[in-house]
Design a protein around this motif. Structure first.
Motif, PDB file in Angstrom:
ATOM      1  N   SER A  50       7.635   2.648   6.417  1.00 37.56           N
ATOM      2  CA  SER A  50       6.634   3.193   5.502  1.00 37.56           C
ATOM      3  C   SER A  50       6.645   4.719   5.538  1.00 37.56           C
ATOM      4  CB  SER A  50       5.251   2.664   5.875  1.00 37.56           C
ATOM      5  OG  SER A  50       4.243   3.283   5.106  1.00 37.56           O
ATOM      6  N   LYS A  51       6.727   5.288   6.723  1.00 38.40           N
ATOM      7  CA  LYS A  51       6.771   6.747   6.868  1.00 38.40           C
ATOM      8  C   LYS A  51       8.017   7.324   6.194  1.00 38.40           C
ATOM      9  CE  LYS A  51       6.076   8.572  10.848  1.00 38.40           C
ATOM     10  NZ  LYS A  51       6.144   8.823  12.312  1.00 38.40           N
ATOM     11  N   ARG A  52       9.149   6.669   6.418  1.00 37.07           N
ATOM     12  CA  ARG A  52      10.400   7.168   5.843  1.00 37.07           C
ATOM     13  C   ARG A  52      10.366   7.098   4.314  1.00 37.07           C
ATOM     14  NH1 ARG A  52      15.162   4.456   9.656  1.00 37.07           N
ATOM     15  NH2 ARG A  52      14.201   4.886  11.678  1.00 37.07           N
ATOM     16  N   MET A  53       9.810   6.001   3.785  1.00 40.58           N
ATOM     17  CA  MET A  53       9.721   5.856   2.331  1.00 40.58           C
ATOM     18  C   MET A  53       8.828   6.920   1.718  1.00 40.58           C
ATOM     19  SD  MET A  53      11.667   3.483   1.205  1.00 40.58           S
ATOM     20  CE  MET A  53      12.610   2.104   1.834  1.00 40.58           C
ATOM     21  N   LYS A  54       7.729   7.202   2.372  1.00 38.47           N
ATOM     22  CA  LYS A  54       6.826   8.229   1.854  1.00 38.47           C
ATOM     23  C   LYS A  54       7.497   9.592   1.859  1.00 38.47           C
ATOM     24  CE  LYS A  54       2.463   5.935   3.024  1.00 38.47           C
ATOM     25  NZ  LYS A  54       1.258   5.946   3.911  1.00 38.47           N
ATOM     26  N   PHE A  91      12.079   0.800 -10.132  1.00 39.12           N
ATOM     27  CA  PHE A  91      12.502   2.194 -10.161  1.00 39.12           C
ATOM     28  C   PHE A  91      13.058   2.473 -11.563  1.00 39.12           C
ATOM     29  CE2 PHE A  91      12.467   0.993  -5.762  1.00 39.12           C
ATOM     30  CZ  PHE A  91      11.994   2.123  -5.097  1.00 39.12           C
ATOM     31  N   PRO A  92      12.199   2.861 -12.503  1.00 40.08           N
ATOM     32  CA  PRO A  92      12.594   3.008 -13.913  1.00 40.08           C
ATOM     33  C   PRO A  92      13.763   3.978 -14.095  1.00 40.08           C
ATOM     34  CG  PRO A  92      10.217   3.169 -13.669  1.00 40.08           C
ATOM     35  CD  PRO A  92      10.790   3.210 -12.286  1.00 40.08           C
ATOM     36  N   GLY A  93      14.697   3.553 -14.959  1.00 45.08           N
ATOM     37  CA  GLY A  93      15.814   4.426 -15.296  1.00 45.08           C
ATOM     38  C   GLY A  93      16.920   4.485 -14.262  1.00 45.08           C
ATOM     39  N   LYS A  94      16.809   3.695 -13.202  1.00 44.82           N
ATOM     40  CA  LYS A  94      17.818   3.723 -12.150  1.00 44.82           C
ATOM     41  C   LYS A  94      18.455   2.345 -11.978  1.00 44.82           C
ATOM     42  CE  LYS A  94      15.691   7.432  -9.408  1.00 44.82           C
ATOM     43  NZ  LYS A  94      15.232   7.839  -8.044  1.00 44.82           N
ATOM     44  N   LYS A  95      19.713   2.332 -11.547  1.00 45.42           N
ATOM     45  CA  LYS A  95      20.410   1.101 -11.228  1.00 45.42           C
ATOM     46  C   LYS A  95      20.030   0.654  -9.816  1.00 45.42           C
ATOM     47  CE  LYS A  95      22.981   0.786 -14.983  1.00 45.42           C
ATOM     48  NZ  LYS A  95      22.864  -0.362 -15.933  1.00 45.42           N
ATOM     49  N   SER A  96      19.884  -0.640  -9.646  1.00 43.34           N
ATOM     50  CA  SER A  96      19.435  -1.167  -8.354  1.00 43.34           C
ATOM     51  C   SER A  96      20.350  -0.766  -7.200  1.00 43.34           C
ATOM     52  CB  SER A  96      19.344  -2.692  -8.423  1.00 43.34           C
ATOM     53  OG  SER A  96      18.363  -3.112  -9.336  1.00 43.34           O
ATOM     54  N   TRP A  97      21.662  -0.903  -7.395  1.00 50.83           N
ATOM     55  CA  TRP A  97      22.587  -0.560  -6.312  1.00 50.83           C
ATOM     56  C   TRP A  97      22.550   0.933  -6.006  1.00 50.83           C
ATOM     57  CZ3 TRP A  97      24.455  -3.436  -2.656  1.00 50.83           C
ATOM     58  CH2 TRP A  97      24.695  -4.799  -2.861  1.00 50.83           C
ATOM     59  N   ASP A  98      22.277   1.764  -7.007  1.00 51.93           N
ATOM     60  CA  ASP A  98      22.166   3.199  -6.759  1.00 51.93           C
ATOM     61  C   ASP A  98      20.943   3.501  -5.896  1.00 51.93           C
ATOM     62  OD1 ASP A  98      24.411   3.613  -8.307  1.00 51.93           O
ATOM     63  OD2 ASP A  98      23.291   4.207 -10.102  1.00 51.93           O
ATOM     64  N   VAL A  99      19.830   2.830  -6.177  1.00 53.62           N
ATOM     65  CA  VAL A  99      18.619   3.027  -5.374  1.00 53.62           C
ATOM     66  C   VAL A  99      18.847   2.503  -3.968  1.00 53.62           C
ATOM     67  CG1 VAL A  99      16.155   2.528  -5.170  1.00 53.62           C
ATOM     68  CG2 VAL A  99      17.171   2.856  -7.429  1.00 53.62           C
ATOM     69  N   PHE A 100      19.485   1.334  -3.863  1.00 49.84           N
ATOM     70  CA  PHE A 100      19.830   0.770  -2.544  1.00 49.84           C
ATOM     71  C   PHE A 100      20.613   1.791  -1.730  1.00 49.84           C
ATOM     72  CE2 PHE A 100      23.210  -1.075   0.026  1.00 49.84           C
ATOM     73  CZ  PHE A 100      22.547  -1.982   0.835  1.00 49.84           C
ATOM     74  N   SER A 101      21.639   2.391  -2.337  1.00 51.23           N
ATOM     75  CA  SER A 101      22.494   3.354  -1.632  1.00 51.23           C
ATOM     76  C   SER A 101      21.728   4.608  -1.250  1.00 51.23           C
ATOM     77  CB  SER A 101      23.698   3.712  -2.504  1.00 51.23           C
ATOM     78  OG  SER A 101      24.500   2.574  -2.755  1.00 51.23           O
ATOM     79  N   GLU A 102      20.864   5.069  -2.152  1.00 54.33           N
ATOM     80  CA  GLU A 102      20.075   6.272  -1.860  1.00 54.33           C
ATOM     81  C   GLU A 102      19.136   6.033  -0.679  1.00 54.33           C
ATOM     82  OE1 GLU A 102      16.859   9.313  -4.017  1.00 54.33           O
ATOM     83  OE2 GLU A 102      17.471   7.461  -5.018  1.00 54.33           O
ATOM     84  N   ILE A 103      18.458   4.908  -0.692  1.00 53.78           N
ATOM     85  CA  ILE A 103      17.524   4.594   0.393  1.00 53.78           C
ATOM     86  C   ILE A 103      18.274   4.459   1.714  1.00 53.78           C
ATOM     87  CG2 ILE A 103      15.962   2.831   1.302  1.00 53.78           C
ATOM     88  CD1 ILE A 103      15.084   2.277  -1.572  1.00 53.78           C
ATOM     89  N   LEU A 104      19.409   3.781   1.701  1.00 54.46           N
ATOM     90  CA  LEU A 104      20.183   3.596   2.932  1.00 54.46           C
ATOM     91  C   LEU A 104      20.708   4.930   3.447  1.00 54.46           C
ATOM     92  CD1 LEU A 104      21.494   1.793   5.034  1.00 54.46           C
ATOM     93  CD2 LEU A 104      23.368   1.368   3.436  1.00 54.46           C
ATOM     94  N   GLU A 105      21.264   5.746   2.552  1.00 55.01           N
ATOM     95  CA  GLU A 105      21.858   7.023   2.953  1.00 55.01           C
ATOM     96  C   GLU A 105      20.815   7.998   3.497  1.00 55.01           C
ATOM     97  OE1 GLU A 105      24.923   9.770   3.582  1.00 55.01           O
ATOM     98  OE2 GLU A 105      25.085   7.660   2.977  1.00 55.01           O
ATOM     99  N   LYS A 106      19.621   8.004   2.880  1.00 56.02           N
ATOM    100  CA  LYS A 106      18.631   9.026   3.232  1.00 56.02           C
ATOM    101  C   LYS A 106      17.579   8.569   4.239  1.00 56.02           C
ATOM    102  CE  LYS A 106      19.089  11.466  -1.187  1.00 56.02           C
ATOM    103  NZ  LYS A 106      18.411  11.923  -2.426  1.00 56.02           N
ATOM    104  N   GLU A 140       0.828  -1.201   0.000  1.00 50.83           N
ATOM    105  CA  GLU A 140       0.000   0.000   0.000  1.00 50.83           C
ATOM    106  C   GLU A 140       0.870   1.262   0.000  1.00 50.83           C
ATOM    107  OE1 GLU A 140      -2.422  -0.606   3.422  1.00 50.83           O
ATOM    108  OE2 GLU A 140      -3.897  -1.863   2.352  1.00 50.83           O
ATOM    109  N   THR A 141       1.992   1.202   0.700  1.00 48.87           N
ATOM    110  CA  THR A 141       2.892   2.353   0.758  1.00 48.87           C
ATOM    111  C   THR A 141       3.438   2.697  -0.625  1.00 48.87           C
ATOM    112  OG1 THR A 141       3.564   1.897   3.038  1.00 48.87           O
ATOM    113  CG2 THR A 141       5.086   3.202   1.691  1.00 48.87           C
ATOM    114  N   PHE A 142       4.001   1.713  -1.300  1.00 45.59           N
ATOM    115  CA  PHE A 142       4.626   1.976  -2.592  1.00 45.59           C
ATOM    116  C   PHE A 142       3.586   2.242  -3.687  1.00 45.59           C
ATOM    117  CE2 PHE A 142       7.979  -0.533  -0.419  1.00 45.59           C
ATOM    118  CZ  PHE A 142       8.930   0.471  -0.361  1.00 45.59           C
ATOM    119  N   THR A 143       2.426   1.615  -3.576  1.00 39.83           N
ATOM    120  CA  THR A 143       1.355   1.893  -4.526  1.00 39.83           C
ATOM    121  C   THR A 143       0.897   3.342  -4.405  1.00 39.83           C
ATOM    122  OG1 THR A 143       0.609  -0.417  -4.456  1.00 39.83           O
ATOM    123  CG2 THR A 143      -0.949   1.212  -5.287  1.00 39.83           C
TER     124      THR A 143
END
Length: 422
Positions: A414-418, A365-380, A343-346
C-alpha cells in the motif's frame, strides 16, 4: 542416406523427431498460460534485481498457515498409515462417503443437494478439464469477459474454440459475454448468442463481483430457454459478505441446467493440499435424456483414482464446527487485506471494483495497456500483479490485485503504491 529434411532440422538445432504430429489445438494456444508467464517475468525481475524485496499481489495463492485442527487431522491420518490398523489404499473414486455427506450438509443444506451428487476431487481447476473431456469438442462455449483463463484455454485444447482472432484477441467459436462496470459486471443476455456450455464464476475472478439472486435467475432462465448447461464456479463463495447467492442451486430451476465446481483451496488454505468438489444434479440431462451424472461418474472412474485420503481427512476436519470457525477466520483475514487495498486505490482517485465479496481488487488504469501497467508497477515498486488483459479482451486497461498476503506485505505494498501513483 540422410534426407534433406533431416539435414534441415540438424542445421536448425532440432534433434530427433518422431513421426507423431503435434496436437493442432495446442498450436492454437496463445503464448504461455497467464500465471506461468507472470512467474517467468517475476524470475527475470529477481535476476535483474537480486536484492529487491518482491511482494506478490499476483496469483491468488493463500499465505496463512492451516488451522491447527485441520493440519493435525491430516497428520494423524498420515501417521496411522504406518500401522496395520490405520493403513488404507484406494478409496472410492467419487470421494469419501462421510466427506461427500458433509459437503452436501454444510454448503448445500438449504438447497437439498444429495451426497451422491457430490464428487470429491483434487480441485476445481482439474474438474474444469474433466468436464471438458465429458462434454467433448462438438459443443459451443460462452464465457464471462473477463474471466479465469482456464475456461478458454481448456476449450482451445479440447477443440471447441476455433481459430484465434488476433485483432479482436478472441477465439472465433467462443461467445465472450462482456462484464464491465457499465452492465454491473453481468452480461447483457438479451444480446448474447446461444451456447451449449456457459462458464460462469461468482464471485468472479478477476473482477470480484458477486452476482445477485436476480442476476443469477436471469442466467438460469437464459440457460433453460436455450437448452444450455451452466458450469458454475463457486470457488470464492465463502467470501460473500452480503446476501448474494453462494451457490447456483439457490436459484429455482438450476438443478436442471447447472453443474457446480468448488474448492477448499481459497477458504481453507488448501492451494497446496489440493481438494475440491463438483456437484452434478440427478435432474441434469443431455439432449437425448441421458443423465449427465452417469457420464461424469464414468469420467471420474476412468481418469481419476480419487482425491488423496490425507487431504480428505483434512476436508472432514475443516467441515466440523471448530474447523469452519477457523477457516472463516482466514477468510476474514484476507478480506481485511482487501479492504486495505480498496482504500489505498480509492484514496489515489482510481476506479476500484471488487474487494467486497472476493479477495480480488480490480483497478482501472484509463488509456494504458494492462501489461504496460504490470511492467511499470513491477519495475518501480517490486510488486507482482496480474494484467487484466490476461483474463480476456474485456480486462484490457485493468490490473488485478490479490489480497492473499501477509498483513505486513499488504501494508508495505500500500505504501509503495501510494508513492508510485500519488
Amino acid at each position: 542416406m540422410i534426407s534433406s529434411r533431416v539435414k534441415s532440422r540438424r542445421n536448425l538445432g532440432i534433434g530427433h523427431c518422431t513421426k507423431v504430429p503435434r496436437n493442432v489445438n495446442m498450436e492454437k494456444l496463445q503464448n504461455h498460460y497467464l500465471f506461468s508467464e507472470i512467474s517467468r517475468r517475476e524470475a527475470q525481475h529477481i535476476e535483474k534485481y537480486p536484492n529487491a524485496k518482491v511482494i506478490s499481489l499476483g496469483i491468488g495463492d493463500t499465505t496463512q498457515p492451516l488451522p491447527e485442527i485441520i493440519a493435525s487431522s491430516m497428520a494423524k491420518y498420515a501417521q496411522a498409515l504406518s500401522t496395520p490398523e490405520g493403513y488404507r489404499g484406494y478409496g472410492p473414486e467419487q470421494g469419501n462417503k462421510d466427506l461427500r455427506k458433509a459437503i452436501a450438509e454444510v454448503f448445500y443444506q438449504d438447497v437439498l443437494v444429495k451426497d451422491t451428487e457430490v464428487f470429491v476431487t483434487d480441485g476445481s481447476q482439474c474438474d474444469i478439464s474433466r468436464l471438458q473431456l465429458l462434454l467433448g469438442s462438438n459443443v459451443t462455449v460462452a464465457v464471462q469477459d473477463p474471466s479465469f483463463p482456464a475456461y478458454v484455454d481448456s476449450s482451445v485444447i479440447i477443440g471447441q474454440a476455433g481459430d484465434f482472432k488476433g485483432g479482436a484477441r478472441k477465439c472465433g467459436n467462443i461467445e465472450y459475454m462482456k462484464c464491465s462496470p457499465q452492465n454491473n459486471f453481468f452480461p447483457d443476455l438479451e444480446y448474447a448468442s446461444r451456447a451449449d456450455i456457459i462458464f460462469f464464476c461468482s464471485p468472479n475472478n478477476p473482477t470480484g463481483h458477486a452476482a445477485t439472486w436476480k442476476q443469477l435467475k436471469k442466467l438460469v432462465d437464459f440457460a433453460r430457454d436455450n437448452g444450455s448447461i451452466i458450469i458454475f464456479d463457486s470457488a470464492y463463495a465463502s467470501y460473500v459478505m452480503d446476501d448474494s447467492p453462494r451457490s447456483i442451486f439457490e436459484i429455482p430451476g438450476a438443478r436442471e441446467v447447472a453443474i457446480e465446481v468448488s474448492s477448499f483451496s481459497k477458504f481453507a488454505g488448501f492451494t497446496g493440499v489440493r481438494l475440491g468438489w463438483t456437484v452434478v444434479p440427478d435432474e441434469l440431462l443431455f439432449s437425448n435424456g441421458f443423465p449427465v451424472i452417469n457420464d461424469f461418474d464414468r469420467i471420474i472412474c476412468t481418469c481419476f483414482n480419487g482425491a488423496s485420503n490425507i487431504a480428505q481427512a483434512g476436508g472432514l476436519a475443516c467441515l466440523s464446527s471448530e474447523g469452519m470457525k477457523a477457516a472463516e477466520s482466514l477468510v476474514h483475514y484476507y478480506m481485511d487485506n482487501a479492504k486495505i487495498l480498496v482504500e489505498t486505490f480509492t484514496s489515489l482517485g482510481l476506479e476500484v471494483y471488487g474487494g467486497a465479496n472476493a479477495p480480488y481488487v480490480w483497478v482501472r488504469f484509463p488509456g494504458k495497456k494492462s501489461w504496460d501497467v504490470f511492467s511499470e508497477i513491477l519495475e518501480k515498486t517490486d510488486i507482482i500483479t496480474v494484467p487484466g488483459s490476461g483474463f480476456g479482451p474485456g480486462g484490457e486497461g485493468y490490473i488485478r490485485f490479490s489480497a492473499y498476503g501477509n498483513r505486513k506485505c499488504i501494508l508495505e505494498a500500500s505504501k509503495r503504491m501510494k508513492s508510485l501513483f500519488a
